[in-house]
Design an enzyme around this catalytic site. Structure first.
Site, short mmCIF file in Angstrom:
data_model
loop_
_atom_site.label_atom_id
_atom_site.label_comp_id
_atom_site.label_asym_id
_atom_site.label_seq_id
_atom_site.Cartn_x
_atom_site.Cartn_y
_atom_site.Cartn_z
N ASP A 1 -60.98 -11.41 -31.08
CA ASP A 1 -61.64 -12.18 -32.26
C ASP A 1 -62.75 -11.15 -32.92
O ASP A 1 -63.54 -10.61 -31.91
CB ASP A 1 -62.16 -13.46 -32.03
CG ASP A 1 -62.36 -14.34 -33.35
OD1 ASP A 1 -62.95 -13.84 -34.32
OD2 ASP A 1 -61.58 -15.50 -33.26
N ASP A 2 -62.98 -11.06 -34.10
CA ASP A 2 -63.81 -10.10 -34.82
C ASP A 2 -65.22 -10.70 -34.81
O ASP A 2 -66.13 -10.05 -35.19
CB ASP A 2 -63.18 -9.63 -36.20
CG ASP A 2 -63.15 -10.76 -37.17
OD1 ASP A 2 -62.89 -11.87 -36.74
OD2 ASP A 2 -63.26 -10.22 -38.38
N ASP B 1 -56.93 -13.79 -32.52
CA ASP B 1 -57.14 -14.28 -33.88
C ASP B 1 -55.99 -13.35 -34.76
O ASP B 1 -55.97 -12.10 -34.47
CB ASP B 1 -58.43 -14.20 -34.38
CG ASP B 1 -58.78 -14.73 -35.64
OD1 ASP B 1 -58.22 -14.53 -36.69
OD2 ASP B 1 -59.33 -15.80 -35.60
N ASP C 1 -16.49 -9.93 22.47
CA ASP C 1 -16.08 -8.86 22.27
C ASP C 1 -14.69 -8.69 22.36
O ASP C 1 -14.01 -9.32 23.32
CB ASP C 1 -16.71 -7.66 23.30
CG ASP C 1 -16.46 -6.25 22.65
OD1 ASP C 1 -17.33 -5.54 22.15
OD2 ASP C 1 -15.65 -5.70 23.38
N ASN D 1 -7.39 0.39 16.68
CA ASN D 1 -7.74 1.36 15.71
C ASN D 1 -6.89 2.54 15.93
O ASN D 1 -6.11 3.08 14.73
CB ASN D 1 -9.07 1.67 15.44
CG ASN D 1 -9.91 0.59 14.78
OD1 ASN D 1 -9.52 -0.21 13.99
ND2 ASN D 1 -11.09 0.28 15.37
N ASP E 1 -9.20 -3.79 10.68
CA ASP E 1 -10.10 -4.87 9.92
C ASP E 1 -9.42 -6.03 9.90
O ASP E 1 -9.89 -7.20 9.77
CB ASP E 1 -10.18 -4.24 8.39
CG ASP E 1 -10.96 -3.02 8.54
OD1 ASP E 1 -11.92 -2.80 9.33
OD2 ASP E 1 -10.99 -2.05 7.42
N GLU F 1 -16.93 -4.46 16.92
CA GLU F 1 -15.95 -5.54 17.35
C GLU F 1 -16.92 -6.79 18.15
O GLU F 1 -16.20 -7.36 18.90
CB GLU F 1 -14.76 -5.12 18.15
CG GLU F 1 -15.17 -4.45 19.48
CD GLU F 1 -15.69 -3.01 19.40
OE1 GLU F 1 -15.33 -2.25 20.65
OE2 GLU F 1 -16.09 -2.47 18.41
#
Length: 472
Positions: free
Chosen positions: A9-10, A53, A340, A348, A357, A383
């Site tokens: 504000d001034d 302002d 396990d 695999n 998978d 696993e």
């Protein structure tokens, strides 16, 4: 202090008066007498809010606001513009420039402080969501989401059916891209009212609710109900109030209203102002929804095994620790199993990793089918799986482990690409925690005991359950 506010504000007297009011509410303040100084201080100090302002000696407040909102460093700072003599269109210009609110002097202290609390709460929420999203991204849990601006749904809950028709006609002209609907109180409380919104939820993206419906304050009570329901918890909720309802406005803001709107949408520029405020709120909601969904997805990625959908080690061990704390408090036992797959490397090597998978995914399904919803199931290695069963005796846990062995052994797994079926088995090590004589072992010690029992099951021929010596 509850936050730092930059007063612009001034006139020195005005700054001093505001400083006294805000200091009394435990806010820290800094001051600027001109627009350029405000821009400099905003970038340097990063205040929590700017109270400015409109009339300043160099840049006017609206232009300062526009520059603040264009700067990535200061864009998120809420800005409230104030003026003693609002010229026609000044309020609209301020809101279009990105101001979060526009207030007339002399400032009503009750409403001012309520509005500041509301804006600071919203800023704190925005900053927390942004921080969480950034953390997820830096940890590699979030790859970013494409921006998609769906059609917003705005639900109007007016004082009467006739007022609802008037509101809808007035707003629809200024919100051409939105679906504007009129609801009564019961319809607003119904799940799914208004269809799917921007954030993917079932409720409308925004509500405009009259402060007084059938009875004074009914609109505020409706807002509280909506804030407590999952479908509408994160909706924009604006309260429409008439002139002189200062206490209602303050209460509405403290109860969680996103904004305050004029009650008579047909007067002057009220409909356009309402539309601007709603667009600003919807833009913030769109960002918050994206951040919220981003964090949720990131956390899910952080704790979930992408192949099986089970929890991973990062989640399992802290969860097991909480389970142990609860067992200590209740004196009840809990079971820990380490499983396990037997000779999984041969799967695999013989059939390939896609076959492996497939076996792992099927294993996860069989575990889910043989355990309770309260049991923790996680994949903690290639696993290797970990199961934790709260409030379970040794006898029950042993029977469950034997059932899992038989469920895995009984049915061969169908491999992909016509490779046929393969029989698999599993070995399980079981350890117990909790109970009246439990010595409060560390979680990792329990897992180690179960793992040693698993090694015993492997050594004794596989496809069986071995109980840790300390649990027998």
């Amino acid at each position: 202090m509850t936050g730092k506010i930059l007063i612009v504000d001034d006139i020195a007297t005005n700054r001093i008066v505001l400083k006294v009011k805000l200091s009394g509410a435990r806010y820290e303040t800094s001051q600027a007498a001109a627009g350029q100084m405000a821009l400099t201080l905003a970038r340097r100090e990063l205040p929590d809010l700017i109270l400015m302002d409109v009339r300043l000696p160099d840049l006017n407040g609206i232009e300062v606001c526009r520059q603040l909102k264009a700067d990535p460093v200061t864009r998120g700072i809420p800005v409230v513009l104030v003026t003693a003599n609002a010229e026609p269109g000044t309020r609209l210009a301020a809101l279009k420039a990105g101001a979060d609110d526009f207030m007339l002097k002399p400032l009503d202290e009750l409403v001012l402080l309520a509005r500041l609390r509301s804006l600071l709460r919203a800023r704190e929420t925005d900053e927390e969501l942004r921080l969480r999203e950034t953390t997820c991204r830096e940890l590699g849990f979030n790859e970013g989401q494409a921006e998609f601006a769906g059609r917003a749904t705005v639900a109007l809950v007016a004082p009467s059916r006739e007022a609802g028709v008037t509101w809808r006609a007035a707003l629809s002209r200024h919100l051409p891209g939105a679906l504007v609907i009129s609801l009564n109180r019961d319809e607003a409380l119904s799940q799914g009212a208004g269809g799917q919104g921007l954030g993917g939820g079932d409720g409308p993206d925004a509500f405009v609710i009259a402060a007084d419906l059938g009875r004074p304050g009914d609109g505020l009570r409706l807002m509280s109900e909506l804030r407590s329901r999952p479908a509408t918890r994160n909706s924009v909720i604006c309260i429409a109030s008439g002139e002189g309802m200062r206490e209602t406005v303050a209460v509405a803001l403290d109860l969680g209203a996103s904004d305050i709107l004029p009650l008579d949408l047909t007067a002057g520029d009220n409909a356009e102002e309402t539309a601007i405020r709603l667009r600003n709120q919807l833009a913030r909601k769109r960002v918050a929804d994206r951040q919220r969904n981003s964090v949720t997805d990131g956390l899910r990625m952080a704790v979930t095994d992408p192949l099986t959908g089970l929890y991973n080690r990062r989640y399992a061990l802290p969860h097991l620790a909480r389970m142990a704390e609860r067992a200590k408090a209740t004196g009840r036992q809990f079971a820990v199993m380490v499983l396990d797959l037997d000779r999984f490397k041969q799967v695999n090597d013989t059939f390939g990793h896609d076959a492996g998978d497939t076996v792992l995914v099927e294993m996860a399904q069989r575990l889910r089918g043989n355990l309770r919803e309260v049991d923790l199931i996680s994949r903690i290695g290639g696993e290797e799986f970990l199961i934790a069963m709260p409030e379970t005796t040794l006898e029950t846990a042993h029977r469950t482990a034997e059932r899992i062995c038989r469920a895995v052994e009984r049915d061969p797994v169908s491999l992909p690409d016509g490779m046929g079926d393969i029989s698999i088995t599993v070995s399980i090590g079981l350890a117990m925690g909790g109970g009246p004589h439990y010595q409060n072992a560390q979680v990792q010690e329990l897992v180690t005991r179960a793992d040693r029992a698993l090694m015993g099951a492997k050594a004794e021929g596989r496809n069986q359950v071995t109980i840790s010596a300390t649990a027998a």
